[in-house]
Design a protein around this motif. Structure first.
Motif, PDB file in Angstrom:
ATOM      1  N   ARG A  22       0.675  -1.356  -0.114  1.00  0.00           N
ATOM      2  CA  ARG A  22       0.174  -0.181  -0.053  1.00  0.00           C
ATOM      3  C   ARG A  22       0.797   1.374  -0.140  1.00  0.00           C
ATOM      4  N   TYR A  23       1.801   1.363   0.629  1.00  0.00           N
ATOM      5  CA  TYR A  23       2.800   2.393   0.878  1.00  0.00           C
ATOM      6  C   TYR A  23       3.318   2.670  -0.306  1.00  0.00           C
ATOM      7  N   HIS A  26       1.170   3.923  -3.203  1.00  0.00           N
ATOM      8  CA  HIS A  26       0.858   5.199  -2.925  1.00  0.00           C
ATOM      9  C   HIS A  26       2.146   6.126  -3.626  1.00  0.00           C
ATOM     10  N   TYR A  85       5.087   0.570   8.418  1.00  0.00           N
ATOM     11  CA  TYR A  85       4.516   1.317   7.020  1.00  0.00           C
ATOM     12  C   TYR A  85       3.260   1.863   7.156  1.00  0.00           C
ATOM     13  N   MET A  86       2.389   1.457   8.241  1.00  0.00           N
ATOM     14  CA  MET A  86       1.302   2.227   8.752  1.00  0.00           C
ATOM     15  C   MET A  86       1.661   3.666   9.218  1.00  0.00           C
ATOM     16  N   LYS A  89       2.536   5.786   6.354  1.00  0.00           N
ATOM     17  CA  LYS A  89       1.495   6.174   5.670  1.00  0.00           C
ATOM     18  C   LYS A  89       0.801   7.311   6.481  1.00  0.00           C
ATOM     19  N   LYS A  90       0.905   7.432   7.679  1.00  0.00           N
ATOM     20  CA  LYS A  90       0.413   8.664   8.507  1.00  0.00           C
ATOM     21  C   LYS A  90       1.016  10.043   8.262  1.00  0.00           C
ATOM     22  N   ASN A  92       2.968  10.591   5.584  1.00  0.00           N
ATOM     23  CA  ASN A  92       2.869  11.055   4.215  1.00  0.00           C
ATOM     24  C   ASN A  92       1.422  10.859   3.743  1.00  0.00           C
ATOM     25  N   ASN A  93       0.646  11.922   4.365  1.00  0.00           N
ATOM     26  CA  ASN A  93      -0.709  11.868   3.946  1.00  0.00           C
ATOM     27  C   ASN A  93      -1.196  13.141   3.355  1.00  0.00           C
ATOM     28  N   LYS A  96      -3.568  11.757  -0.393  1.00  0.00           N
ATOM     29  CA  LYS A  96      -3.922  10.146   0.027  1.00  0.00           C
ATOM     30  C   LYS A  96      -3.776   9.364  -1.352  1.00  0.00           C
ATOM     31  N   LEU A  97      -3.738   8.306  -1.005  1.00  0.00           N
ATOM     32  CA  LEU A  97      -3.750   7.141  -2.082  1.00  0.00           C
ATOM     33  C   LEU A  97      -5.195   7.009  -2.579  1.00  0.00           C
TER      34      LEU A  97
END
Length: 221
Positions: A22-23, A26, A85-86, A89-90, A92-93, A96-97
C-alpha cells in the motif's frame, strides 16, 4: 505447533505485505505511475527498501538453527513491518492514495504473484519456506515496477480509448479555446490564477486539483 505456526506466519506475512504494498503503491501513484521516476525515488529513499532485509535473518534461523525460533521471530518482524509502514502512511498523508481502477489492477497483479509464491512456498519449500517469504517481502517495493510493466498493454488500450473519447468531445466544440500551462513548478497555481482572471467574462473549466497529467486532462474532458 509445527503445523499451526507456518499458517500464522503466512497470515502475518500477508498483513505485512499489504502494508508494504500500500505504501509503495501510494508513492508509485505520486510518481505518476512512471517506472523510471519510481525507480529513482526508491534509490533516493533506499533506507525503506533496505530495512526489509532484516526479514532474511529469521528465515535463515528457521532453515538452519531452529524452525520454531525462526518462525516466531519472523512473525514478530512481519508485525513490526506492518506497523512501520502504517506509520509512514500517516506521515505521508499530504495527498492520499486514490484507489483508481489502475491502482486496483496493480493490486490484483501483485496479489496474484504474491499469493502464488506464498502458497507454493507453503506446500513445497520445506526448510526454506520462511526464506522464500522473506525474499518476496524484500522484492515488494521493486515489484511495483514489474507489475506496471505486466499491466502496460492493458493500460495502453484503456488510455487510448479515453483519449479517443476526449478528442471526439473536443471536436464537437469548434469555438472552444484551450490554454495549456507547462513547467516544472507552479502549474497548478498558474492554472487557478487564470481561472480567476477569466471566469468573470468566460465560461471556464480547469482540471481539478493536480490533474496536470495527460490522462488527468483527458479525464476532465
Amino acid at each position: 505447533m509445527d503445523k499451526v505456526l507456518p499458517i500464522v506466519a503466512l497470515l502475518l506475512w500477508i498483513v505485512s505485505m499489504w502494508g508494504i504494498l500500500r505504501y509503495n503503491l501510494h508513492m508509485f501513484q505520486l510518481n505518476g505511475y512512471k517506472n523510471k521516476e519510481h525507480f529513482n525515488w526508491l534509490l533516493k529513499n533506499i533506507s525503506n527498501p533496505l530495512i526489509l532485509l532484516v526479514i532474511i535473518v529469521p528465515g535463515i534461523i528457521a532453515a538452519v538453527i531452529s524452525r520454531l525460533i525462526g518462525a516466531i521471530i519472523f512473525c514478530v518482524v512481519c508485525v513490526g513491518f506492518f506497523l512501520y509502514y502504517m506509520h509512514l502512511k500517516k506521515i505521508n498523508n499530504k495527498k492520499k492514495l486514490v484507489f483508481t481502477n489502475r491502482v486496483k489492477r496493480l493490486i490484483i497483479t501483485e496479489a496474484v504473484f504474491n499469493i502464488i509464491g506464498g502458497v507454493l512456498a507453503y506446500f513445497f519449500a520445506g526448510k526454506i519456506f520462511y526464506i522464500i517469504l522473506a525474499g518476496l517481502i524484500i522484492l515488494q517495493p521493486w515489484f511495483m515496477i514489474v507489475a506496471n510493466i505486466i499491466n502496460s498493454p492493458i493500460e495502453k488500450n484503456i488510455n487510448n480509448g479515453f483519449i479517443k473519447d476526449a478528442k471526439r468531445i473536443l471536436s464537437q466544440m469548434p469555438e472552444l479555446k484551450i490554454i495549456g500551462v507547462t513547467g516544472s513548478y507552479g502549474k497548478t497555481s498558474v492554472k487557478y490564477y487564470l481561472q480567476t482572471l477569466l471566469k468573470s467574462r468566460y465560461n471556464v473549466l480547469v482540471t481539478p486539483a493536480s490533474y496536470n497529467t495527460p490522462m488527468g486532462v483527458v479525464r476532465t474532458v
